[in-house]
Design an enzyme around this catalytic site. Structure first.
Site, PDB file in Angstrom:
ATOM      1  N   ASP A 119      55.716 -10.306  33.636  1.00 17.16           N
ATOM      2  CA  ASP A 119      56.044 -11.665  34.014  1.00 17.16           C
ATOM      3  C   ASP A 119      55.072 -12.074  35.138  1.00 17.16           C
ATOM      4  OD1 ASP A 119      57.809 -13.940  34.620  1.00 17.16           O
ATOM      5  OD2 ASP A 119      58.409 -12.756  36.361  1.00 17.16           O
ATOM      6  N   ASP A 121      55.365 -15.231  37.850  1.00 19.76           N
ATOM      7  CA  ASP A 121      55.917 -15.683  39.139  1.00 19.76           C
ATOM      8  C   ASP A 121      57.043 -14.772  39.616  1.00 19.76           C
ATOM      9  OD1 ASP A 121      54.727 -18.535  39.754  1.00 19.76           O
ATOM     10  OD2 ASP A 121      55.074 -18.425  37.594  1.00 19.76           O
ATOM     11  N   ASP A 167      61.349 -10.702  37.171  1.00 18.90           N
ATOM     12  CA  ASP A 167      62.182 -10.902  38.366  1.00 18.90           C
ATOM     13  C   ASP A 167      63.306 -11.917  38.184  1.00 18.90           C
ATOM     14  OD1 ASP A 167      60.376 -13.165  38.221  1.00 18.90           O
ATOM     15  OD2 ASP A 167      61.167 -13.682  40.200  1.00 18.90           O
TER      16      ASP A 167
HETATM   17  O1  LIG Z   1      58.217 -16.372  33.734  1.00 19.20           O
HETATM   18  P1  LIG Z   1      57.482 -16.613  35.008  1.00 19.20           P
HETATM   19  O2  LIG Z   1      56.012 -16.313  34.914  1.00 19.20           O
HETATM   20  O3  LIG Z   1      58.115 -15.924  36.182  1.00 19.20           O
HETATM   21  O4  LIG Z   1      57.643 -18.172  35.264  1.00 19.20           O
HETATM   22  C1  LIG Z   1      58.924 -18.688  35.634  1.00 19.20           C
HETATM   23  C2  LIG Z   1      58.687 -20.027  36.294  1.00 19.20           C
HETATM   24  O5  LIG Z   1      57.783 -19.745  37.372  1.00 19.20           O
HETATM   25  C3  LIG Z   1      57.301 -20.864  38.112  1.00 19.20           C
HETATM   26  O6  LIG Z   1      58.355 -21.330  38.934  1.00 19.20           O
HETATM   27  C4  LIG Z   1      58.778 -20.336  39.858  1.00 19.20           C
HETATM   28  O7  LIG Z   1      57.692 -20.008  40.745  1.00 19.20           O
HETATM   29  C5  LIG Z   1      57.262 -21.082  41.620  1.00 19.20           C
HETATM   30  C6  LIG Z   1      56.064 -20.577  42.409  1.00 19.20           C
HETATM   31  O8  LIG Z   1      56.393 -19.411  43.128  1.00 19.20           O
HETATM   32  C7  LIG Z   1      58.428 -21.494  42.511  1.00 19.20           C
HETATM   33  O9  LIG Z   1      58.037 -22.564  43.369  1.00 19.20           O
HETATM   34  C8  LIG Z   1      59.610 -21.916  41.637  1.00 19.20           C
HETATM   35  O10 LIG Z   1      60.739 -22.201  42.460  1.00 19.20           O
HETATM   36  C9  LIG Z   1      59.987 -20.799  40.657  1.00 19.20           C
HETATM   37  O11 LIG Z   1      61.021 -21.196  39.768  1.00 19.20           O
HETATM   38  C10 LIG Z   1      56.729 -21.902  37.196  1.00 19.20           C
HETATM   39  O12 LIG Z   1      56.391 -23.038  37.937  1.00 19.20           O
HETATM   40  C11 LIG Z   1      57.646 -22.253  36.043  1.00 19.20           C
HETATM   41  O13 LIG Z   1      56.994 -23.092  35.108  1.00 19.20           O
HETATM   42  C12 LIG Z   1      58.047 -20.983  35.312  1.00 19.20           C
HETATM   43  O14 LIG Z   1      58.959 -21.279  34.255  1.00 19.20           O
END
Ligand SMILES: O=P(O)(O)OC[C@H]1O[C@H](O[C@H]2O[C@H](CO)[C@@H](O)[C@H](O)[C@H]2O)[C@H](O)[C@@H](O)[C@@H]1O
Length: 278
Positions: free
Chosen positions: A40, A42, A221
């Site tokens: 993953d 983020d 995560d």
């Molecule tokens: O599946 P992932 O790669 O973990 O993506 C999940 C979402 O991640 C991002 O949002 C998350 O991270 C941001 C930056 O750290 C944070 O600001 C936000 O609150 C989190 O939810 C991304 O922007 C999304 O599009 C993804 O779905």
């Protein structure tokens, strides 16, 4: 006494063994099988930050992933748009699954699931921009097969509640979409039986990695990563290892844990070293 591999535990708040602190036990569980590593982005490879564009991959982690990809199959499975996550990771030859697995590409691979839902996603995006107008701090992130509505910078509790209400109202008007959650985020995506878990299982099949000689590992995560942990757990005892990046411990279908992205990077480095040593 030999370090016994911990048994994967079911979805519970039980502390999961650390895949880093107990790397020897992790390696013993892997045995002579080759890992296939699913990552993953983020919160796993990069710390959670205020805005998506600020989540920059550390060069040291990029080079560990590149090294690992020379030793075993590696895929990045993200909620982000495919092109966005591929750009952030910046390693050309990897497999990328964006929009939570709806949009996949890699060497010899290209799949898009849910193209017939693009019109509904466009309609949702327009409706959200009308309904969310005037709510300070809200951020709408359009991915090809999903829309993320970020609440991290929205005032609690009224602002966040207004965003949740708007997202659910839009979803109610577009029954071909469904709402999922995550860290300070609401997402709309096609209401199809597809998620990160199904994407990982499909990749294992298509890459010829579904046999017992491969052990799929998934590092994640967040809520949507639980779909992948459950999918691996459902393959049966010892046929997949989920590693949840979390601190403090939370309910998870993963059998292992790491505290934060720094530990995730250290674990991948250790794994690459172990594989290189044969
Ligand atoms: O599946 P992932 O790669 O973990 O993506 C999940 C979402 O991640 C991002 O949002 C998350 O991270 C941001 C930056 O750290 C944070 O600001 C936000 O609150 C989190 O939810 C991304 O922007 C999304 O599009 C993804 O779905």
């Amino acid at each position: 006494m030999a370090d016994q591999p911990p048994q994967p535990s079911s979805a519970s708040t039980d502390a999961k063994p650390s895949a880093l602190a107990r790397f020897d036990a992790f390696a013993a569980m892997l045995g002579d099988r080759r890992p296939a590593v699913f990552l993953d982005y983020d919160g796993t490879l990069t710390p959670i930050v205020e805005r998506p564009d600020l989540a920059i991959l550390d060069e040291s982690v990029r080079s560990v992933i590149r090294r690992l990809a020379g030793l075993c199959p590696v895929a990045v499975v993200s909620g982000r748009d495919l092109e966005d996550v591929a750009r952030h990771v910046g390693i050309g030859e990897l497999i990328y699954a964006g929009s939570h697995g709806f949009d996949i590409r890699g060497p010899g691979l290209r799949t898009q699931i849910g193209e017939e839902y693009l019109g509904d996603l466009d309609a949702a995006e327009a409706a959200l921009s009308r309904r969310l107008d005037g709510i300070a701090g809200v951020l709408v992130e359009r991915k090809r097969f999903a829309i993320a509505v970020h609440t991290r910078r929205v005032a609690a509790p009224e602002g966040k509640a207004a965003v949740a209400e708007a997202v659910h109202a839009v979803a109610a008007s577009l029954p071909k979409l469904r709402v999922t959650g995550g860290k300070e985020i609401h997402e709309l995506r096609p209401n199809l039986p597809w998620d990160k878990g199904r994407a990982v299982l499909s990749l294992l099949d298509r890459l010829g990695l579904a046999g017992p000689e491969t052990l799929p590992l998934y590092l994640g995560d967040d809520e949507t990563d639980e779909d992948a942990f459950r999918a691996l757990a459902a393959r049966g005892e010892g046929r997949g290892a989920g590693i949840r990046v979390m601190d403090p411990p939370a309910p998870s279908a993963a059998g292992w844990s790491l505290k934060d992205p720094a530990e995730a990077g250290a674990f991948l480095d250790r794994l690459a070293g172990w594989l290189a040593d044969g």
